[in-house]
Design a protein around this motif. Structure first.
Motif, short mmCIF file in Angstrom:
data_model
loop_
_atom_site.label_atom_id
_atom_site.label_comp_id
_atom_site.label_asym_id
_atom_site.label_seq_id
_atom_site.Cartn_x
_atom_site.Cartn_y
_atom_site.Cartn_z
N LEU A 187 7.84 -3.98 -7.60
CA LEU A 187 7.77 -4.51 -6.24
C LEU A 187 6.53 -4.95 -5.88
O LEU A 187 6.22 -5.90 -5.44
CB LEU A 187 8.24 -3.40 -5.34
N GLN A 188 5.46 -4.07 -6.33
CA GLN A 188 3.94 -4.37 -6.05
C GLN A 188 3.52 -5.63 -6.62
O GLN A 188 3.11 -6.41 -6.29
CB GLN A 188 2.91 -3.16 -6.77
N ALA A 189 4.19 -5.92 -8.04
CA ALA A 189 3.70 -7.18 -8.88
C ALA A 189 4.48 -8.65 -7.85
O ALA A 189 3.73 -9.34 -7.84
CB ALA A 189 4.36 -7.15 -10.24
N VAL A 190 5.64 -8.28 -7.49
CA VAL A 190 6.22 -9.54 -6.74
C VAL A 190 5.26 -9.56 -5.39
O VAL A 190 5.18 -10.70 -4.97
CB VAL A 190 7.68 -9.29 -6.26
N ILE A 191 4.83 -8.66 -4.55
CA ILE A 191 4.03 -8.70 -3.37
C ILE A 191 2.74 -9.50 -3.75
O ILE A 191 2.35 -10.37 -3.06
CB ILE A 191 3.97 -7.27 -2.94
N ARG A 192 2.19 -9.01 -4.83
CA ARG A 192 0.88 -9.61 -5.30
C ARG A 192 1.08 -11.03 -5.24
O ARG A 192 0.27 -11.89 -5.05
CB ARG A 192 0.28 -9.04 -6.53
N ALA B 54 0.85 -1.09 0.01
CA ALA B 54 -0.07 0.03 0.15
C ALA B 54 0.98 1.30 -0.10
O ALA B 54 0.42 2.23 -0.53
CB ALA B 54 -0.80 0.19 1.16
N LEU B 55 2.17 1.07 0.70
CA LEU B 55 2.93 2.14 0.89
C LEU B 55 3.44 2.55 -0.72
O LEU B 55 3.84 3.81 -1.15
CB LEU B 55 4.05 2.54 1.98
N THR B 56 3.68 1.56 -1.22
CA THR B 56 4.38 1.66 -2.57
C THR B 56 3.48 2.17 -3.86
O THR B 56 3.73 2.94 -4.79
CB THR B 56 4.75 0.40 -3.02
N SER C 41 1.35 4.63 -3.03
CA SER C 41 1.13 6.28 -2.53
C SER C 41 2.06 7.09 -3.18
O SER C 41 3.20 6.63 -3.57
CB SER C 41 1.11 6.42 -1.11
N THR C 42 1.91 8.20 -3.03
CA THR C 42 2.91 9.27 -3.58
C THR C 42 4.15 9.32 -2.72
O THR C 42 3.97 9.00 -1.51
CB THR C 42 2.27 10.70 -3.32
N PRO C 43 5.28 9.38 -3.19
CA PRO C 43 5.70 9.64 -4.53
C PRO C 43 5.96 8.51 -5.31
O PRO C 43 6.63 8.51 -6.23
CB PRO C 43 7.04 10.37 -4.16
N TYR C 44 5.50 7.35 -5.12
CA TYR C 44 5.84 5.96 -5.74
C TYR C 44 4.65 5.58 -6.75
O TYR C 44 5.17 4.45 -7.54
CB TYR C 44 6.08 4.75 -4.71
N ALA C 45 3.90 6.21 -6.78
CA ALA C 45 2.67 5.79 -7.78
C ALA C 45 3.14 5.55 -9.16
O ALA C 45 2.75 4.28 -9.78
CB ALA C 45 1.56 6.65 -7.47
N ASP C 46 3.92 6.27 -9.67
CA ASP C 46 4.16 6.19 -11.17
C ASP C 46 5.58 5.49 -11.29
O ASP C 46 6.09 5.46 -12.28
CB ASP C 46 4.31 7.35 -11.83
N ASP C 47 6.36 5.00 -10.23
CA ASP C 47 7.75 4.61 -10.34
C ASP C 47 7.69 3.26 -10.67
O ASP C 47 7.18 2.33 -10.08
CB ASP C 47 8.26 4.59 -8.96
N PRO C 48 8.35 2.95 -11.52
CA PRO C 48 8.44 1.57 -12.35
C PRO C 48 8.99 0.70 -11.36
O PRO C 48 8.55 -0.77 -11.19
CB PRO C 48 9.29 1.61 -13.53
N LYS C 49 10.16 0.95 -10.49
CA LYS C 49 10.86 0.10 -9.56
C LYS C 49 9.29 -0.33 -8.49
O LYS C 49 9.40 -1.48 -8.10
CB LYS C 49 11.67 0.67 -8.91
N ALA C 50 8.62 0.89 -8.35
CA ALA C 50 7.80 0.36 -7.10
C ALA C 50 6.84 -0.41 -7.73
O ALA C 50 6.07 -1.60 -6.97
CB ALA C 50 6.92 1.71 -6.52
N GLN C 51 6.40 -0.26 -9.16
CA GLN C 51 5.34 -1.00 -9.54
C GLN C 51 5.58 -2.62 -9.99
O GLN C 51 5.13 -3.35 -9.69
CB GLN C 51 5.08 -0.40 -11.08
#
Length: 460
Positions: A419-424, A403-405, A407-417
């Motif tokens: 990481l989100q996929a791995v967590i999912r 959820a933190l990844t 939020s701003t400022p990570y919403a559009d960051d490819p690295k954050a996205q």
């Protein structure tokens, strides 16, 4: 031709032989040590031998079953499967012998039942309905379960806890001296407390309430204050993971009345976290100070594992409290120290569940401080957790990182996205989605061994 597993061979060859001074561990000695450890921790016989160790070292089998991996990690003193060259993605070769051997087929339950019956016969071999050896065996079982929780597959430990509970209550139906009666109530109470904690981890805190309610009655009957304290700690945890912070705090504060060992450190730290969640900031800071000043009485016997609060486990709770107080740098400081202490502790004494939670506090703090790479680094070991150990609280906390990844400022960051996929993917497979030991296709045997909340402490 399969690539040889040099990491496993090197780990074996740097481990001294218990039988030949100056020599390293042979394949047969390694197999014997793993089987002995598995018997001691799960009461289940395994048929590992030196020939299978040779197959592992040749790379003919790249992914042995979960029980064998746990035993090899323990005997060779490593923390992760990868340190022994095991990689599920590269699994190949024939199934492990525990999956293909026919000599044990259909015999696991009978073996465990026979062991339980043999232990129960101790009572008949002693002069009264229960004697010192019987009580000693029950408490030895409890200690072994507590120390190995989240290190070996859960199902066998859950079944063992049930067996201890049932045996203790059966013996209580007979006649014994008063001290043995108290010891039997204590054994039943510890077993019920284990069942309660496991139920929370498997996503059923409401079920845990039934176990801990009876555990409290047993603790009262036994007269052991340290058991009372850990029952209250488990009731705190049960309420906490149902977002019932008021009752969680009540349990933690009441438990402090009985705590003298490391339970005092756990309960004070837990109460501080509860106070932060309740928005009682000044009281929370005072309780944090109290927790940091707490010195457990070294003369109090400790069961270990679940029922031991080391400084690193306490610091993980403090880091969570500082996170709620909105102080990410203090969160990171305490989480870093907690992880460092875990990493420096002997592998046999590490609490893997608490260590993963501390790493998640690291990840959250890094994200709040704008350090995405630091969060990824902290999260990496957690995301390597095997499916059978992905308990519900861990899934919940990992989801909070996700959820933190977003939020701003990570919403559009490819690295954050990424990481989100791995967590999912990680959260798709919690430990309760399938039987923790249901890995026959991967070479793992079946090792099965034989409420409404109360509103005030006066009613508990």
């Amino acid at each position: 031709m399969s690539e040889s597993n040099e990491l496993l061979r090197a780990a074996r060859e740097r481990t001294p032989s218990p039988n030949t001074p100056g020599a390293h561990l042979s394949r047969a000695e390694l197999a014997e040590a793993v089987c002995a450890w598995l018997w001691a921790t799960t009461d289940t016989r395994y048929e590992l031998d030196g020939h299978y160790i040779a197959k592992l070292e040749r790379g003919a089998v790249r992914w042995p079953g979960a029980a064998y991996r746990a035993g090899l990690r323990e005997v060779l003193h490593v923390a992760t499967d990868s340190e022994l060259g095991f990689n599920q993605a590269g699994a190949s070769g024939p199934l492990a012998p525990e999956a293909t051997s026919c000599s044990m087929a259909g015999m696991e339950d009978k073996l465990i039942d026979a062991a339980d019956q043999s232990i129960s016969l101790l009572a008949l071999a002693e002069e009264s309905n229960v004697g010192g050896l019987t009580v000693e065996q029950l408490h030895a079982d409890i200690q072994r379960i507590a120390q190995n929780y989240l290190k070996v597959p859960t199902k066998a430990l859950f079944q063992r806890s049930l067996a201890v509970r049932d045996r203790a209550f059966k013996l209580l139906g007979g006649r014994q001296p008063p001290q043995q009666t108290r010891d039997l109530y204590a054994a039943a109470g510890w077993a019920l407390t284990l069942l309660g904690w496991m139920s929370v981890d498997l996503g059923r805190p409401e079920v845990a309430e039934s176990h801990t309610r009876t555990a409290w009655a047993c603790a009262d009957a036994s007269g052991y204050d340290e058991l009372r304290a850990w029952v209250r700690a488990t009731q705190h945890t049960t309420a906490f993971w149902q977002d019932d912070i008021d009752h969680a705090l009540d349990f933690a504060l009441d438990g402090l009345r009985y705590a003298a060992g490391t339970s005092a450190l756990f309960l004070a730290s837990a109460a501080a976290l509860d106070l932060t969640r309740a928005g009682r900031t000044d009281e929370a800071r005072a309780m944090l100070d109290q927790a940091k000043r707490t010195k457990p009485d070294p003369s109090v016997p400790e069961l270990g594992g679940l029922f031991l609060c080391t400084p690193e486990r306490a610091e993980g709770l403090w880091s969570d409290a500082y996170l709620t107080l909105g102080q990410p740098q203090l969160t990171l400081d305490h989480a870093n120290h907690s992880v460092a202490l875990f990493e420096s502790a002997p592998h046999a004494l590490r609490n893997p569940g608490s260590e993963r939670m501390a790493r998640l506090q690291q990840a959250k703090a890094h994200l709040l401080l704008g350090e995405l790479d630091g969060a990824r680094e902290a999260l990496t070991p957690v995301l390597a957790t095997r499916t059978e150990y992905r308990v519900r609280p861990l899934i919940h906390r990992v989801s909070e990182v996700a959820a933190l990844t977003r939020s701003t400022p990570y919403a559009d960051d490819p690295k954050a996205q990424s990481l989100q996929a791995v967590i999912r993917e990680f959260t798709r497979f919690p430990a309760t989605t399938r039987d923790p030991l249901d890995e026959i296709a991967q070479g793992e045997p079946d090792t099965t061994t034989g409420s409404s909340r109360r509103k005030s402490l006066s009613k508990r």
